[in-house]
Design a protein around this motif. Structure first.
Motif, PDB file in Angstrom:
ATOM      1  N   ALA A 115       0.840  -1.208   0.000  1.00 27.97           N
ATOM      2  CA  ALA A 115       0.000   0.000   0.000  1.00 27.97           C
ATOM      3  C   ALA A 115       0.875   1.257   0.000  1.00 27.97           C
ATOM      4  O   ALA A 115       0.589   2.218  -0.719  1.00 27.97           O
ATOM      5  N   GLU A 116       1.948   1.226   0.791  1.00 32.08           N
ATOM      6  CA  GLU A 116       2.868   2.380   0.815  1.00 32.08           C
ATOM      7  C   GLU A 116       3.473   2.617  -0.573  1.00 32.08           C
ATOM      8  O   GLU A 116       3.461   3.746  -1.088  1.00 32.08           O
ATOM      9  N   GLY A 117       4.003   1.550  -1.176  1.00 36.47           N
ATOM     10  CA  GLY A 117       4.663   1.699  -2.482  1.00 36.47           C
ATOM     11  C   GLY A 117       3.692   2.141  -3.561  1.00 36.47           C
ATOM     12  O   GLY A 117       4.021   2.994  -4.402  1.00 36.47           O
ATOM     13  N   ILE A 118       2.486   1.581  -3.530  1.00 36.35           N
ATOM     14  CA  ILE A 118       1.491   1.914  -4.559  1.00 36.35           C
ATOM     15  C   ILE A 118       1.063   3.377  -4.423  1.00 36.35           C
ATOM     16  O   ILE A 118       1.038   4.124  -5.410  1.00 36.35           O
ATOM     17  N   LEU A 119       0.735   3.809  -3.200  1.00 26.32           N
ATOM     18  CA  LEU A 119       0.274   5.204  -3.047  1.00 26.32           C
ATOM     19  C   LEU A 119       1.401   6.188  -3.367  1.00 26.32           C
ATOM     20  O   LEU A 119       1.164   7.217  -4.008  1.00 26.32           O
ATOM     21  N   LYS A 120       2.637   5.838  -2.970  1.00 28.78           N
ATOM     22  CA  LYS A 120       3.772   6.723  -3.299  1.00 28.78           C
ATOM     23  C   LYS A 120       3.913   6.887  -4.809  1.00 28.78           C
ATOM     24  O   LYS A 120       4.322   7.947  -5.291  1.00 28.78           O
ATOM     25  N   PHE A 154       3.440  14.920  -0.257  1.00 27.51           N
ATOM     26  CA  PHE A 154       2.785  13.914   0.591  1.00 27.51           C
ATOM     27  C   PHE A 154       3.829  13.026   1.263  1.00 27.51           C
ATOM     28  O   PHE A 154       4.747  12.533   0.615  1.00 27.51           O
ATOM     29  N   SER A 155       3.646  12.825   2.555  1.00 24.18           N
ATOM     30  CA  SER A 155       4.526  11.930   3.311  1.00 24.18           C
ATOM     31  C   SER A 155       3.761  10.634   3.579  1.00 24.18           C
ATOM     32  O   SER A 155       2.717  10.641   4.246  1.00 24.18           O
ATOM     33  N   ILE A 156       4.258   9.545   3.010  1.00 24.37           N
ATOM     34  CA  ILE A 156       3.548   8.264   3.078  1.00 24.37           C
ATOM     35  C   ILE A 156       4.480   7.231   3.695  1.00 24.37           C
ATOM     36  O   ILE A 156       5.652   7.132   3.313  1.00 24.37           O
ATOM     37  N   ASP A 157       3.964   6.479   4.659  1.00 21.12           N
ATOM     38  CA  ASP A 157       4.798   5.474   5.333  1.00 21.12           C
ATOM     39  C   ASP A 157       3.894   4.296   5.699  1.00 21.12           C
ATOM     40  O   ASP A 157       2.670   4.358   5.513  1.00 21.12           O
ATOM     41  N   SER A 158       4.506   3.220   6.212  1.00 20.02           N
ATOM     42  CA  SER A 158       3.709   2.087   6.661  1.00 20.02           C
ATOM     43  C   SER A 158       4.268   1.547   7.960  1.00 20.02           C
ATOM     44  O   SER A 158       5.415   1.834   8.330  1.00 20.02           O
ATOM     45  N   ALA A 159       3.444   0.771   8.656  1.00 19.33           N
ATOM     46  CA  ALA A 159       3.834   0.202   9.952  1.00 19.33           C
ATOM     47  C   ALA A 159       2.964  -1.012  10.233  1.00 19.33           C
ATOM     48  O   ALA A 159       1.906  -1.197   9.618  1.00 19.33           O
TER      49      ALA A 159
END
Ligand code: 4NP
Length: 148
Positions: free
Chosen positions: A13-18, A26-31
């Protein structure tokens, strides 16, 4: 982007939205909600399906969601209802709780559907998850770009 382990669904999801939003805006991360995979790279099956779609997630490393993430991010997308309960449990107030959203509600409003955990299945599960997340992220990106 939050899932359980932060090695299968949320790294995708992080890679796709980035891939759909400008990184200077936009700052996008995952956890993950769990601590099982802190410091680990994504599952090779997630890396493969991303690569087949021209997205490189191999540099990502697992981390566990922290309460300070409520301060760092405006929206927290969770992959399933179990993630939702785990994150809501950490919310300090209503403002935090309102940031938490089930990602598939972007496509199917109020249906509270889960992105299935592909960890114990075969590679088809990863293709299925990729397609769901790609569609959801198209909607998210369109919405965020129209608001920006
Ligand atoms: P994810 O999948 O939450 O999509 O990253 C899982 C990864 C690892 C485990 C469970 C789910 N695990 O139990 O280690």
């Amino acid at each position: 982007m939050v899932c359980l382990g932060n090695i299968c669904r949320s790294p995708l999801a992080e890679g796709i939205l980035k891939s759909k939003l400008p990184s200077n805006k936009f700052s996008i991360d995952s956890a993950g909600t769990a601590d099982y995979h802190i410091g680990d790279p994504p599952d090779p099956r997630s890396v493969d399906i991303a690569k087949k779609n021209q997205i490189d997630i191999s540099h990502q490393r697992g981390r566990q969601f922290e309460v300070s993430d409520f301060d760092r991010f405006d929206i927290i997308y969770v992959m399933d209802n179990s993630n939702y309960l785990n994150i809501i449990h950490l919310a300090r107030n209503k403002k935090d709780a309102l940031k938490v959203k089930l990602i598939l509600n972007e496509l199917y409003a109020n249906e509270n559907m889960d992105v299935p955990d592909p960890y114990y299945g075969g590679s088809y599960g990863f293709k299925n998850v990729f397609e769901m997340l790609d569609e959801a992220c198209n909607r998210i990106a369109d919405t965020l770009l129209s608001e920006a």
